[in-house]
Design an enzyme around this catalytic site. Structure first.
Site, PDB file in Angstrom:
ATOM      1  N   ARG A   1      -7.154  -0.432  -6.993  1.00 13.35           N
ATOM      2  CA  ARG A   1      -7.552   0.656  -6.071  1.00 13.35           C
ATOM      3  C   ARG A   1      -7.702   1.924  -6.911  1.00 13.35           C
ATOM      4  NH1 ARG A   1      -4.306   1.080  -0.516  1.00 13.35           N
ATOM      5  NH2 ARG A   1      -6.214   2.192   0.075  1.00 13.35           N
TER       6      ARG A   1
ATOM      7  N   ARG B   1       0.877  -1.180   0.000  1.00 11.62           N
ATOM      8  CA  ARG B   1       0.000   0.000   0.000  1.00 11.62           C
ATOM      9  C   ARG B   1       0.907   1.219   0.000  1.00 11.62           C
ATOM     10  NH1 ARG B   1       2.418   1.851   3.804  1.00 11.62           N
ATOM     11  NH2 ARG B   1       0.889   3.516   3.827  1.00 11.62           N
ATOM     12  N   GLY B   2       0.272   2.401  -0.122  1.00 17.09           N
ATOM     13  CA  GLY B   2       1.058   3.623  -0.288  1.00 17.09           C
ATOM     14  C   GLY B   2       1.213   3.863  -1.783  1.00 17.09           C
ATOM     15  N   ALA B   3       0.889   5.094  -2.215  1.00 17.58           N
ATOM     16  CA  ALA B   3       0.760   5.359  -3.650  1.00 17.58           C
ATOM     17  C   ALA B   3       1.985   4.953  -4.488  1.00 17.58           C
ATOM     18  CB  ALA B   3       0.405   6.832  -3.865  1.00 17.58           C
TER      19      ALA B   3
ATOM     20  N   ASP C   1      -1.930  10.654  -2.072  1.00 18.43           N
ATOM     21  CA  ASP C   1      -2.295   9.640  -3.072  1.00 18.43           C
ATOM     22  C   ASP C   1      -2.525  10.268  -4.434  1.00 18.43           C
ATOM     23  OD1 ASP C   1      -2.594   7.703  -0.815  1.00 18.43           O
ATOM     24  OD2 ASP C   1      -3.299   6.517  -2.525  1.00 18.43           O
TER      25      ASP C   1
ATOM     26  N   GLN D   1      -2.117   2.248   9.933  1.00 21.28           N
ATOM     27  CA  GLN D   1      -0.804   2.378   9.284  1.00 21.28           C
ATOM     28  C   GLN D   1       0.173   3.174  10.150  1.00 21.28           C
ATOM     29  OE1 GLN D   1      -3.748   2.904   7.791  1.00 21.28           O
ATOM     30  NE2 GLN D   1      -3.741   2.378   5.632  1.00 21.28           N
TER      31      GLN D   1
ATOM     32  N   ASN E   1      -5.339  12.359   0.505  1.00 19.09           N
ATOM     33  CA  ASN E   1      -4.463  11.506   1.314  1.00 19.09           C
ATOM     34  C   ASN E   1      -5.338  10.763   2.324  1.00 19.09           C
ATOM     35  OD1 ASN E   1      -1.758  10.575   1.963  1.00 19.09           O
ATOM     36  ND2 ASN E   1      -1.980  11.678   3.891  1.00 19.09           N
ATOM     37  N   LYS E   2      -4.711   9.931   3.101  1.00 17.72           N
ATOM     38  CA  LYS E   2      -5.426   9.069   4.044  1.00 17.72           C
ATOM     39  C   LYS E   2      -6.486   9.824   4.847  1.00 17.72           C
ATOM     40  CE  LYS E   2      -5.114   5.566   4.486  1.00 17.72           C
ATOM     41  NZ  LYS E   2      -6.067   4.750   3.701  1.00 17.72           N
TER      42      LYS E   2
HETATM   43  O1  MRU Z   1      -4.522   3.082   2.199  1.00 16.18           O
HETATM   44  P1  MRU Z   1      -3.039   3.316   2.079  1.00 16.18           P
HETATM   45  O2  MRU Z   1      -2.267   2.727   3.220  1.00 16.18           O
HETATM   46  O3  MRU Z   1      -2.513   2.887   0.721  1.00 16.18           O
HETATM   47  O4  MRU Z   1      -2.875   4.895   2.162  1.00 16.18           O
HETATM   48  C1  MRU Z   1      -1.585   5.434   2.045  1.00 16.18           C
HETATM   49  C2  MRU Z   1      -1.549   6.900   2.219  1.00 16.18           C
HETATM   50  O5  MRU Z   1      -2.547   7.538   2.440  1.00 16.18           O
HETATM   51  C3  MRU Z   1      -0.216   7.564   2.065  1.00 16.18           C
HETATM   52  O6  MRU Z   1      -0.139   8.719   2.850  1.00 16.18           O
HETATM   53  C4  MRU Z   1      -0.002   7.964   0.587  1.00 16.18           C
HETATM   54  O7  MRU Z   1      -0.258   6.892  -0.272  1.00 16.18           O
HETATM   55  C5  MRU Z   1       1.381   8.456   0.356  1.00 16.18           C
HETATM   56  S1  MRU Z   1       2.593   7.172   0.492  1.00 16.18           S
HETATM   57  C6  MRU Z   1       4.117   7.851   0.154  1.00 16.18           C
END
Ligand code: MRU
Length: 337
Positions: A89, A51-53, A228, A187, A238-239
């Site tokens: 996603r 996970r994470g963009a 994201d 996370q 973002n999250k």
């Molecule tokens: O649902 P996730 O864990 O994929 O969400 C991740 C985030 O919101 C991060 O802040 C974002 O992807 C940036 S990662 C460098």
């Protein structure tokens, strides 16, 4: 082996095989999951193994390489796999950017493997670059609040938001880091705390609802987060919880820094309201770690990202430079990729 020097990188690629650190198991267990084909990469993205963009984008690119290894010259089958990967996603721009890059390479009959490895390599490099750019804004003894995990676990390198934290810590400018736990996937508690402790960086976990009160105590100078997707006007998806943290930051005079590579910026989306926000299953809210915590018949709402308006962003750090108080005009000065 294309990976960074950290003990447990999120993505391991040996030229033929993709192994992903199963982030659902952290911090209890460090186990890699080997993906045999593109559909298994898509499932790993959807199910939060990776996970994470940026990490999602890199994994998807390797998924296309696995597809070409499986299907050879059958481009229709590879295109079908690209379609599957793109459905994993909806919010992370990096996923679509990486698949567009891989599709273009497929059309030109060039090396998919070289392209995926270049995407990975570039992410490692841009993390270091953004770390230095963001660090320049930190004063000595800064207290940092971060939300979710935008670190090594979310990228190919050493992180975006946490890249700035790492650079700031190395330069003696970061006093301590506070990590919002980040319900519902935790996370912050599970991943950011684990990652920063591995790096020897002072980290304290707090409940998401405690962030504003922490700011009130004067302990926080910067809220530093990843993204994201960043819209053409500088709005930031973002999250979930980033928006309320940014509102609290503005109220308390805490500066907000967003750190994201250009692969996260989407110039085709004029403003944040046009960004597709992923909704996940309600049982992620009604349970925690598999244990029910609410009446199972209760209604739930589970948007996993929110949009922070550009007005609340003091500094946007990209690998193409820094934009202070982003607007559409200022964003346009960044190089379109
Ligand atoms: O649902 P996730 O864990 O994929 O969400 C991740 C985030 O919101 C991060 O802040 C974002 O992807 C940036 S990662 C460098």
């Amino acid at each position: 082996m294309l990976n960074d020097k950290r003990r447990t990188p999120a993505i391991l690629w040996d030229g033929n095989t993709l192994s992903l650190l199963d982030q659902r198991l952290l911090p209890a267990e460090e186990r890699y999951l080997t993906c045999e084909d593109a559909p298994s990469v898509a499932a790993a993205i959807r199910d939060m193994v990776v996970r994470g963009a940026p990490a999602i984008g890199i994994s998807a690119a390797y998924g296309v390489v696995l597809s070409s290894q499986q299907h050879g010259g059958d481009t229709a089958a590879i295109h079908a796999d690209i379609e599957t990967l793109s459905g994993a996603r909806p919010t992370a721009r990096n996923l679509f950017w990486a698949l567009e890059a891989m599709s273009a390479v497929l059309e030109r009959n060039q090396s998919l493997r070289a392209c995926a490895e270049e995407i990975h390599r570039k992410d490692i490099a841009n993390n270091e670059q953004m770390g230095q750019l963001g660090c320049a804004y930190l004063h000595e003894s800064s207290g940092i609040l971060t939300h979710c995990n935008a670190g090594a676990l979310a990228t190919g390198g050493y992180g975006t938001a946490l890249g700035v934290v790492r650079a700031g810590w190395a330069a003696g400018r970061v006093r301590e880091v506070f990590a919002d736990e980040t319900r519902p996937w935790l996370q912050g508690a599970r991943l950011t705390a684990w990652e920063l402790m591995q790096a020897g960086i002072d980290v304290t976990v707090l409940a998401d609802g405690a962030a504003a009160w922490l700011m009130r105590q004067g302990k926080i100078n910067w809220l530093i987060v990843g993204a994201d997707r960043v819209a053409a006007n500088g709005d930031v998806a973002n999250k979930i919880g980033t928006y309320q943290a940014a509102i609290a930051a503005r109220f308390h005079g805490v500066k907000v820094m967003v750190v994201a590579p250009m692969t996260t910026v989407d110039f085709t989306v004029a403003q944040g309201g046009d960004i597709a926000i992923e909704q996940r299953a309600g049982d992620e809210i009604l349970a925690c770690g598999g244990t029910p915590i609410a009446p199972q018949a209760a209604k739930s709402w589970n948007p996993v990202f929110d949009v922070t308006p550009a007005d609340l962003v003091d500094v946007l750090v990209t690998d193409d430079g820094v934009v202070e108080h982003p607007t559409t005009e200022k964003m346009a000065t960044l190089q379109h990729i």
